[in-house]
Design a protein around this motif. Structure first.
Motif, PDB file in Angstrom:
ATOM      1  N   VAL A  62     -33.104 -16.684 -19.622  1.00 31.71           N
ATOM      2  CA  VAL A  62     -31.739 -16.188 -19.794  1.00 31.71           C
ATOM      3  C   VAL A  62     -30.784 -17.370 -19.703  1.00 31.71           C
ATOM      4  O   VAL A  62     -30.763 -18.090 -18.700  1.00 31.71           O
ATOM      5  CB  VAL A  62     -31.371 -15.129 -18.736  1.00 31.71           C
ATOM      6  N   ASP A  63     -29.999 -17.558 -20.754  1.00 33.82           N
ATOM      7  CA  ASP A  63     -29.050 -18.671 -20.806  1.00 33.82           C
ATOM      8  C   ASP A  63     -27.629 -18.123 -20.859  1.00 33.82           C
ATOM      9  O   ASP A  63     -27.214 -17.517 -21.844  1.00 33.82           O
ATOM     10  CB  ASP A  63     -29.329 -19.543 -22.032  1.00 33.82           C
ATOM     11  N   PHE A  85     -38.089 -13.144 -14.508  1.00 34.54           N
ATOM     12  CA  PHE A  85     -37.179 -14.276 -14.703  1.00 34.54           C
ATOM     13  C   PHE A  85     -37.874 -15.578 -14.305  1.00 34.54           C
ATOM     14  O   PHE A  85     -38.310 -15.735 -13.164  1.00 34.54           O
ATOM     15  CB  PHE A  85     -35.938 -14.105 -13.824  1.00 34.54           C
ATOM     16  N   HIS A 119     -36.565 -18.764 -16.072  1.00 37.34           N
ATOM     17  CA  HIS A 119     -35.574 -19.793 -16.401  1.00 37.34           C
ATOM     18  C   HIS A 119     -34.207 -19.135 -16.480  1.00 37.34           C
ATOM     19  O   HIS A 119     -33.995 -18.232 -17.290  1.00 37.34           O
ATOM     20  CB  HIS A 119     -35.922 -20.460 -17.737  1.00 37.34           C
ATOM     21  N   TRP A 120     -33.275 -19.617 -15.637  1.00 38.43           N
ATOM     22  CA  TRP A 120     -31.932 -19.039 -15.597  1.00 38.43           C
ATOM     23  C   TRP A 120     -30.920 -20.170 -15.623  1.00 38.43           C
ATOM     24  O   TRP A 120     -30.867 -20.994 -14.715  1.00 38.43           O
ATOM     25  CB  TRP A 120     -31.768 -18.198 -14.334  1.00 38.43           C
ATOM     26  N   ILE A 132     -38.928 -17.122 -10.474  1.00 35.30           N
ATOM     27  CA  ILE A 132     -37.997 -18.118 -10.999  1.00 35.30           C
ATOM     28  C   ILE A 132     -38.548 -19.535 -10.814  1.00 35.30           C
ATOM     29  O   ILE A 132     -39.004 -19.906  -9.735  1.00 35.30           O
ATOM     30  CB  ILE A 132     -36.610 -17.973 -10.330  1.00 35.30           C
ATOM     31  N   LEU A 150     -33.647 -23.214 -12.199  1.00 36.70           N
ATOM     32  CA  LEU A 150     -32.317 -22.659 -11.939  1.00 36.70           C
ATOM     33  C   LEU A 150     -31.288 -23.760 -12.160  1.00 36.70           C
ATOM     34  O   LEU A 150     -31.280 -24.769 -11.454  1.00 36.70           O
ATOM     35  CB  LEU A 150     -32.228 -22.125 -10.508  1.00 36.70           C
TER      36      LEU A 150
END
Length: 445
Positions: free
Chosen positions: A217-218, A236, A238-239, A259, A262
């Motif tokens: 999610v970018d 999730f 990659h954030w 995750i 981050l």
């Protein structure tokens, strides 16, 4: 009817009135088509054509007559490029197109009938201000890209039930808000979501509840000041929240056990995010270009998978590194461009750690009192420089005092965020810049 032996003549060029047709191998390029009445030229396509490129399409409404004659084979691709006159497009249920790209047009409206052929849709540099609800009729879509357009709002409910959809990219628009008005039964099975480079100023994290398998999610390069509610996702990995206006963010109530990356760099954070140490699987944590003034390495000690920690370009006057409680697998620590006056690294338990502290205010350093597990140290730009790149260099390192760096002259200038929102004009683009000609064997000279 004109009969052409394609085995004898592999390249065919026709110039009829103002438009032209050029075919080579399995691709055809049509230039300056002016009306649906001129589609009779489709009869001159090679029998194995799988790719059609329209350049300077001179019609306002691309209707079913123009598109239904394209794509005899399952892998047919259609590109409409550099056509500012095009404003509307209608994809009927008879169209046999699996890939459609519309780039650098005046497109304002697009309509989809029930269609199980289309798998990938790309709209780039258009005048679209919203995502048409009729997109829900294309149930076999795996990828939707609408970028560098004028989209202002996104309601993800139109993607509920798209079982094959994996990728959504709405970056580089004017999106100010996102939501999901679907029911609790709504499931969106994408793995990648890109909303970067928009105008979003707040996000309710419940919007991601329907994204059952998303891992990337970018949300970078927006105007986000606030994240409300809590994120609960097992997938999730990659954030990206970098380049926003976040003053604070907390992970105390979040559940993101998978995750890995981050990105919180280039925000307005003044402290290390509370409970970030609960993100046990995190490997890459970027906190550079914030306003953090103090940190202790012990606050990251329980992050057993953390490999890279970046705290550069902050306002830290001190960081406690003398603790024996380090993240056990940390490989690199970046503290460049802070206001550190002291650096001590006596107890490093991991076997190899790279430390970067360029451009601080460190005036003294004890090489002999530093753990042998510091395998790289970069101190360039400090009043004293004892840098080494390898353990071997360390054995012969000689600290160098700099007479050109005066800590008294160091000051903090408040960084001001500036967001530039722009669109590229059609005449500034290069014809088929994505290399369509090379990919298909089609020569465009």
């Amino acid at each position: 009817m004109l009969s052409i032996n394609w085995s004898i003549l592999p390249i065919f060029v026709a110039h009829l009135h103002a438009f032209s047709l050029k075919c080579e191998f399995s691709a055809c390029l049509i230039s300056d088509l002016r009306s649906a009445q001129e589609i009779f030229l489709y009869q001159y396509f090679p029998h194995n054509v799988t790719m059609v490129v329209y350049i300077r399409l001179m019609v306002r409404h691309v209707d079913s007559k123009i598109l239904e004659g394209i794509g005899v084979y399952e892998d047919s691709r259609v590109y409409i490029q550099s056509s500012p006159m095009v404003q509307r497009l209608h994809l009927s249920n008879k169209c046999n197109i699996y890939f459609l790209q519309i780039k650098r047009t005046g497109l304002r409206d697009i309509e989809f009938e029930e269609n199980d052929k289309l798998e990938q849709l790309k709209i780039i540099n258009s005048q679209l201000t919203s995502v048409t609800p009729s997109l829900k009729h294309s149930k076999n879509l795996s990828k939707v890209v609408i970028t560098h357009s004028l989209i202002q709002h996104i309601d993800f409910s139109i993607f509920c039930g798209h079982a094959k959809l994996l990728w959504i990219d709405f970056s580089h628009n004017g999106i100010g808000s996102v939501r999901n008005s679907g029911t609790d039964a709504c499931t969106i099975n994408i793995t990648r979501l890109d909303l970067s480079n928009n105008l979003i100023d707040s996000v309710n994290l419940k919007v991601f509840k329907a994204f059952s398998i998303v891992d990337f999610v970018d949300l970078s390069h927006n105007l986000i000041k606030q994240l409300s509610d809590n994120l609960d996702s097992d997938t999730f990995t990659h954030w990206s929240l970098d380049h926003n206006n976040l003053f604070s963010v907390s992970f105390c109530e979040s559940n993101i056990p998978s995750i890995v990356t981050l990105n919180l760099n280039n925000n307005r954070l003044t402290i290390i995010p509370p409970c970030v140490d609960l993100l046990k699987s995190l490997q890459y944590l970027r906190l550079e270009n914030n306003f953090i003034s103090m940190a202790t390495i012990a606050s990251f000690a329980s992050m057993t998978h953390l490999l890279h920690l970046d705290l550069s370009y902050n306002n830290m006057t001190a960081i406690v590194l003398s603790s024996t409680r380090f993240p056990p697998n940390l490989l690199s620590l970046n503290l460049d461009k802070n206001l550190l006056t002291n650096l001590t690294l006596p107890s490093i338990l991991m076997t190899s750690l790279q430390v970067r502290v360029q451009n601080n205010m460190i005036a003294s350093f004890d090489v002999n009192g530093t753990s042998p597990n510091v395998t790289l140290l970069d101190m360039a730009g400090n009043p004293i420089d004892c840098s080494w790149n390898t353990p071997q260099e360390r054995q012969e390192v000689e600290c160098v005092q700099s007479v050109n760096i005066n800590p008294k002259n160091v000051y903090i200038k408040e960084r001001k965020k500036k967001m530039v929102y722009y669109r590229v004009s059609a005449d500034a683009m290069v014809l088929l810049e994505e290399g369509l000609g090379e990919a298909s064997g089609l020569s465009l000279v």
